[in-house]
Design a protein around this motif. Structure first.
Motif, short mmCIF file in Angstrom:
data_model
loop_
_atom_site.label_atom_id
_atom_site.label_comp_id
_atom_site.label_asym_id
_atom_site.label_seq_id
_atom_site.Cartn_x
_atom_site.Cartn_y
_atom_site.Cartn_z
N ARG A 205 0.84 -1.21 0.00
CA ARG A 205 0.00 0.00 0.00
C ARG A 205 0.87 1.26 0.00
N THR A 206 1.94 1.22 0.80
CA THR A 206 2.86 2.36 0.84
C THR A 206 3.48 2.60 -0.53
N VAL A 207 3.88 1.53 -1.19
CA VAL A 207 4.51 1.66 -2.51
C VAL A 207 3.51 2.16 -3.54
N PHE A 208 2.31 1.59 -3.56
CA PHE A 208 1.31 2.00 -4.54
C PHE A 208 0.96 3.49 -4.39
N LEU A 209 0.81 3.94 -3.16
CA LEU A 209 0.42 5.32 -2.95
C LEU A 209 1.54 6.30 -3.27
N SER A 210 2.77 5.86 -3.16
CA SER A 210 3.89 6.76 -3.45
C SER A 210 4.32 6.71 -4.91
N ALA A 211 4.25 5.53 -5.53
CA ALA A 211 4.74 5.37 -6.90
C ALA A 211 3.64 5.21 -7.93
N GLY A 212 2.39 5.02 -7.46
CA GLY A 212 1.31 4.72 -8.40
C GLY A 212 1.32 3.25 -8.77
N PHE A 213 0.23 2.79 -9.36
CA PHE A 213 0.14 1.38 -9.72
C PHE A 213 1.18 1.01 -10.77
N ARG B 46 -21.53 10.53 7.04
CA ARG B 46 -20.51 9.50 7.27
C ARG B 46 -19.87 9.06 5.97
N LEU B 47 -20.67 8.96 4.91
CA LEU B 47 -20.13 8.60 3.59
C LEU B 47 -19.14 9.64 3.11
N MET B 48 -19.52 10.91 3.20
CA MET B 48 -18.65 11.98 2.71
C MET B 48 -17.36 12.08 3.53
N ARG B 49 -17.48 11.91 4.84
CA ARG B 49 -16.28 11.95 5.67
C ARG B 49 -15.32 10.84 5.26
N ARG B 50 -15.85 9.67 5.01
CA ARG B 50 -15.02 8.54 4.60
C ARG B 50 -14.36 8.81 3.25
N MET B 51 -15.13 9.30 2.30
CA MET B 51 -14.59 9.53 0.97
C MET B 51 -13.59 10.68 0.93
N ALA B 52 -13.70 11.58 1.90
CA ALA B 52 -12.79 12.73 1.95
C ALA B 52 -11.51 12.45 2.72
N GLU B 53 -11.39 11.27 3.32
CA GLU B 53 -10.17 10.93 4.04
C GLU B 53 -8.99 10.90 3.08
N PRO B 54 -7.84 11.46 3.47
CA PRO B 54 -6.68 11.49 2.57
C PRO B 54 -6.30 10.11 2.03
N SER B 55 -6.36 9.07 2.88
CA SER B 55 -5.98 7.73 2.42
C SER B 55 -6.92 7.24 1.33
N HIS B 56 -8.20 7.54 1.47
CA HIS B 56 -9.16 7.12 0.44
C HIS B 56 -8.95 7.91 -0.85
N MET B 57 -8.72 9.20 -0.73
CA MET B 57 -8.50 10.02 -1.91
C MET B 57 -7.27 9.54 -2.68
N SER B 58 -6.20 9.22 -1.96
CA SER B 58 -4.98 8.76 -2.61
C SER B 58 -5.22 7.45 -3.35
N LEU B 59 -5.95 6.53 -2.72
CA LEU B 59 -6.24 5.26 -3.37
C LEU B 59 -7.11 5.47 -4.60
#
Length: 210
Positions: A28-36, A100-113
């Motif tokens: 997960r760390t690699v994907f978020l930093s380097a892209g798929f 709750r949906l919007m809070r989840r979708m706005a989380e930085p980890s979710h946005m990055s993914l």
């Protein structure tokens, strides 16, 4: 003797589960930093602290590993997010879900993914399908079931509950989510999320309220 064998087998399963999580965390760390596209199995093995042979023993390809991460990402929050609180009136219930949906979708980890998936989907459409099925489709299906219950209670009139569920989600996202997704803003405040959802709920009930 049987008890000893069972204990050993349980230990092996637990060790295997821990190793799998270790690999997924590193990946997960690699994907978020380097892209798929930019991530390699060598990089993932290094980040996870395992040999390449161990990595391939758990995941046969980068696609399979990324799909597992997506499914795990949504499995962790699906039950919490899609557990509808039935206290209060229908507007209160749907507003609570929307926030709750919007809070989840706005989380930085979710946005990055989400951004990694968007970048990869042209070359790897299966990654996009996995993301869609595990996230948006799962949520809309659960929401449609709740909307049917509200219709049965006389609160809504729904020609097509599935389409109404998608309408509700899109109304909540409004323009604020796209501004976040494409980097126009860095984050959303609680007030912005609540305003977007409350406006969406108002429009939804004008269209579908009984």
């Amino acid at each position: 003797m049987d008890a000893e064998i069972l204990e050993q087998e349980t230990g092996r399963r637990q060790d295997g589960g821990a190793k799998r999580r270790q690999i997924m965390d590193g990946a997960r760390t690699v994907f978020l930093s380097a892209g798929f596209d930019g991530a390699s199995m060598n990089d993932i093995a290094r980040a996870a602290g395992v040999s390449k042979g161990t990595l391939y023993a758990y995941f046969t390809s980068k696609d399979e590993l990324f799909e597992a991460i997506i499914r795990a990402e949504y499995a962790q929050s699906a039950e919490r997010l899609c557990t509808f609180r039935r206290e209060g009136d229908p507007r209160t219930m749907l507003t609570d879900f929307g926030v709750r949906l919007m809070r989840r979708m706005a989380e930085p980890s979710h946005m990055s993914l989400a951004r990694v998936v968007i970048a990869a989907v042209e070359k790897f459409p299966n990654v996009g399908r996995t993301f869609y099925e595990a996230g948006p489709l799962f949520g809309a299906t659960r929401l449609a079931a709740e909307l049917r219950a509200l219709e049965a209670a006389g609160a809504l009139k729904l020609p097509d509950p599935e389409r109404a569920a998608w309408h509700f989600v899109d109304l909540c996202l409004s323009y604020v989510y796209k501004r976040l997704l494409f980097g126009v803003v860095e984050s959303l405040s609680p007030g912005e999320i609540e305003d977007a959802v409350e406006s969406g709920v108002e429009v939804f009930f004008r269209a579908y309220g009984a």
